[in-house]
Design a protein around this motif. Structure first.
Motif, mmCIF file in Angstrom:
data_model
loop_
_atom_site.group_PDB
_atom_site.id
_atom_site.type_symbol
_atom_site.label_atom_id
_atom_site.label_comp_id
_atom_site.label_asym_id
_atom_site.label_seq_id
_atom_site.Cartn_x
_atom_site.Cartn_y
_atom_site.Cartn_z
ATOM 1 N N TYR A 39 47.531 33.855 53.811
ATOM 2 C CA TYR A 39 47.148 34.703 52.923
ATOM 3 C C TYR A 39 47.640 35.223 52.019
ATOM 4 C CZ TYR A 39 43.319 31.940 54.764
ATOM 5 O OH TYR A 39 42.020 30.671 55.502
ATOM 6 N N PRO A 40 49.065 35.071 51.336
ATOM 7 C CA PRO A 40 49.302 36.300 50.159
ATOM 8 C C PRO A 40 48.711 36.527 48.923
ATOM 9 C CG PRO A 40 49.839 34.212 49.809
ATOM 10 C CD PRO A 40 48.948 34.053 51.069
ATOM 11 N N ILE A 41 49.430 37.865 49.208
ATOM 12 C CA ILE A 41 48.754 38.478 47.254
ATOM 13 C C ILE A 41 50.472 38.536 46.728
ATOM 14 C CG2 ILE A 41 48.471 40.579 46.363
ATOM 15 C CD1 ILE A 41 46.734 41.304 48.451
ATOM 16 N N ARG A 42 50.255 37.704 45.615
ATOM 17 C CA ARG A 42 51.194 37.396 44.759
ATOM 18 C C ARG A 42 51.276 37.536 43.357
ATOM 19 N NH1 ARG A 42 52.394 31.800 48.232
ATOM 20 N NH2 ARG A 42 53.990 33.045 49.598
ATOM 21 N N PHE A 43 51.638 37.730 42.838
ATOM 22 C CA PHE A 43 51.301 38.373 41.254
ATOM 23 C C PHE A 43 49.929 39.100 41.139
ATOM 24 C CE2 PHE A 43 51.580 33.304 41.601
ATOM 25 C CZ PHE A 43 53.207 33.654 41.374
ATOM 26 N N GLY A 44 50.457 40.532 41.429
ATOM 27 C CA GLY A 44 49.252 42.007 41.938
ATOM 28 C C GLY A 44 48.951 41.907 40.972
ATOM 29 N N LEU A 60 37.920 37.648 45.235
ATOM 30 C CA LEU A 60 37.153 36.866 44.485
ATOM 31 C C LEU A 60 38.374 35.823 43.274
ATOM 32 C CD1 LEU A 60 35.118 35.225 43.968
ATOM 33 C CD2 LEU A 60 34.586 36.129 42.336
ATOM 34 N N ALA A 61 39.252 36.926 42.818
ATOM 35 C CA ALA A 61 40.403 36.441 42.122
ATOM 36 C C ALA A 61 41.409 35.379 43.318
ATOM 37 C CB ALA A 61 40.998 37.132 41.475
ATOM 38 N N TYR A 62 41.744 36.706 43.855
ATOM 39 C CA TYR A 62 43.217 35.843 45.274
ATOM 40 C C TYR A 62 42.717 34.418 45.747
ATOM 41 C CZ TYR A 62 45.871 39.792 44.749
ATOM 42 O OH TYR A 62 47.044 40.196 43.450
ATOM 43 N N VAL A 106 49.114 24.121 25.971
ATOM 44 C CA VAL A 106 48.527 24.094 27.143
ATOM 45 C C VAL A 106 49.208 24.437 28.327
ATOM 46 C CG1 VAL A 106 49.041 21.126 27.403
ATOM 47 C CG2 VAL A 106 46.713 22.732 28.424
ATOM 48 N N ASP A 107 50.943 23.964 28.166
ATOM 49 C CA ASP A 107 52.241 24.605 28.720
ATOM 50 C C ASP A 107 51.954 25.801 29.200
ATOM 51 O OD1 ASP A 107 52.460 22.344 29.106
ATOM 52 O OD2 ASP A 107 54.691 21.839 28.134
ATOM 53 N N SER A 108 51.216 26.855 28.515
ATOM 54 C CA SER A 108 51.619 28.316 28.669
ATOM 55 C C SER A 108 50.586 28.505 29.706
ATOM 56 C CB SER A 108 50.846 28.955 27.624
ATOM 57 O OG SER A 108 49.438 28.820 27.360
ATOM 58 N N LEU A 109 49.750 27.961 30.541
ATOM 59 C CA LEU A 109 49.013 27.578 31.470
ATOM 60 C C LEU A 109 49.691 27.310 32.204
ATOM 61 C CD1 LEU A 109 45.422 24.958 30.596
ATOM 62 C CD2 LEU A 109 45.835 28.156 30.962
ATOM 63 N N TYR A 110 51.005 27.302 32.716
ATOM 64 C CA TYR A 110 51.799 27.827 33.324
ATOM 65 C C TYR A 110 52.521 29.020 33.711
ATOM 66 C CZ TYR A 110 52.066 22.495 33.880
ATOM 67 O OH TYR A 110 51.906 20.759 33.719
ATOM 68 N N ASP A 111 51.851 29.574 32.509
ATOM 69 C CA ASP A 111 52.093 31.224 32.732
ATOM 70 C C ASP A 111 51.498 31.813 33.516
ATOM 71 O OD1 ASP A 111 53.734 33.960 31.677
ATOM 72 O OD2 ASP A 111 52.197 33.582 30.990
ATOM 73 N N PRO A 112 52.128 32.574 34.555
ATOM 74 C CA PRO A 112 50.988 33.272 35.945
ATOM 75 C C PRO A 112 49.850 34.143 35.024
ATOM 76 C CG PRO A 112 53.209 33.277 36.745
ATOM 77 C CD PRO A 112 53.726 32.929 35.281
#
Length: 192
Positions: A39-44, A60-62, A106-112
């Motif tokens: 259960y990592p924290i990424r894109f903190g 909740l977001a994580y 829609v490809d911008s949804l790959y951007d975190p």
């Protein structure tokens, strides 16, 4: 005269017991670091800023990101949902229209940043509509239209506000997994 029996463990038994005790101790010591790998924290920074902006608990977001994509920013579902929070193009357009966010391809949804910001806005919109975490999560998974229908059905809701039963097993499982994952994040990282 009776003989009393005294148990004297052999060296093999003492070694085996020692190994088991050391193993249990290692598991206890390493369990939190191991759980943090699962259960990592990424894109903190992005999660923290977006969660704060939209009033969403970071745990909740994580939990949603973990459940939706396991932090794979390039994930695509069978329903053509994209990125970390698994957002469809239609949902992306709807959220942008409702919040005034700029819509990109829609490809911008790959951007975190884009995906998480859109996901947090979506969660806030669903909270505004349903006012309950479990119901909001059901809508996140099954769609707000379906959940609105379920709330009007006495077989699924007693009060029209909360779900007493979720008719889709996948959605029921999803809500349960996110809630449990949120608790894990709260315990592992001491976050709200």
């Amino acid at each position: 005269m009776t003989k009393s029996f005294v148990f004297r463990p052999s060296k093999k038994i003492i070694i085996l017991i020692s190994i088991v005790l050391i193993g249990c101790l290692l598991v206890a010591i390493l369990s939190k670091p191991i759980q943090r790998q699962i259960y990592p924290i990424r894109f903190g920074k992005i999660v923290t800023e977006s969660a704060e902006q939209y009033g969403i608990a970071p745990s909740l977001a994580y939990a949603i990101i973990h459940t939706e994509s396991k932090f794979d920013r390039y994930a695509i579902s069978s329903a053509n949902a994209y990125g970390l929070m698994q957002i469809t193009e239609d949902t992306y357009r709807w959220v942008c229209q409702r919040t005034g966010q700029e819509f990109f391809e829609v490809d911008s949804l790959y951007d975190p940043h884009t995906n998480i910001s859109c996901g947090m806005a979506l969660i806030q919109l669903l909270y505004d509509q349903f006012e309950n975490t479990e119901t909001m999560l059901a809508a996140y998974n099954a769609g707000q239209g379906r959940v609105s229908e379920w709330l009007q059905n006495p077989a699924y809701s007693n009060d029209g506000l909360t779900l007493t039963h979720i008719p889709y097993e996948e959605t029921e499982d999803y809500v349960r997994r996110v809630i449990n994952t949120q608790k894990t994040y709260q315990e592992l990282y001491n976050i709200p």
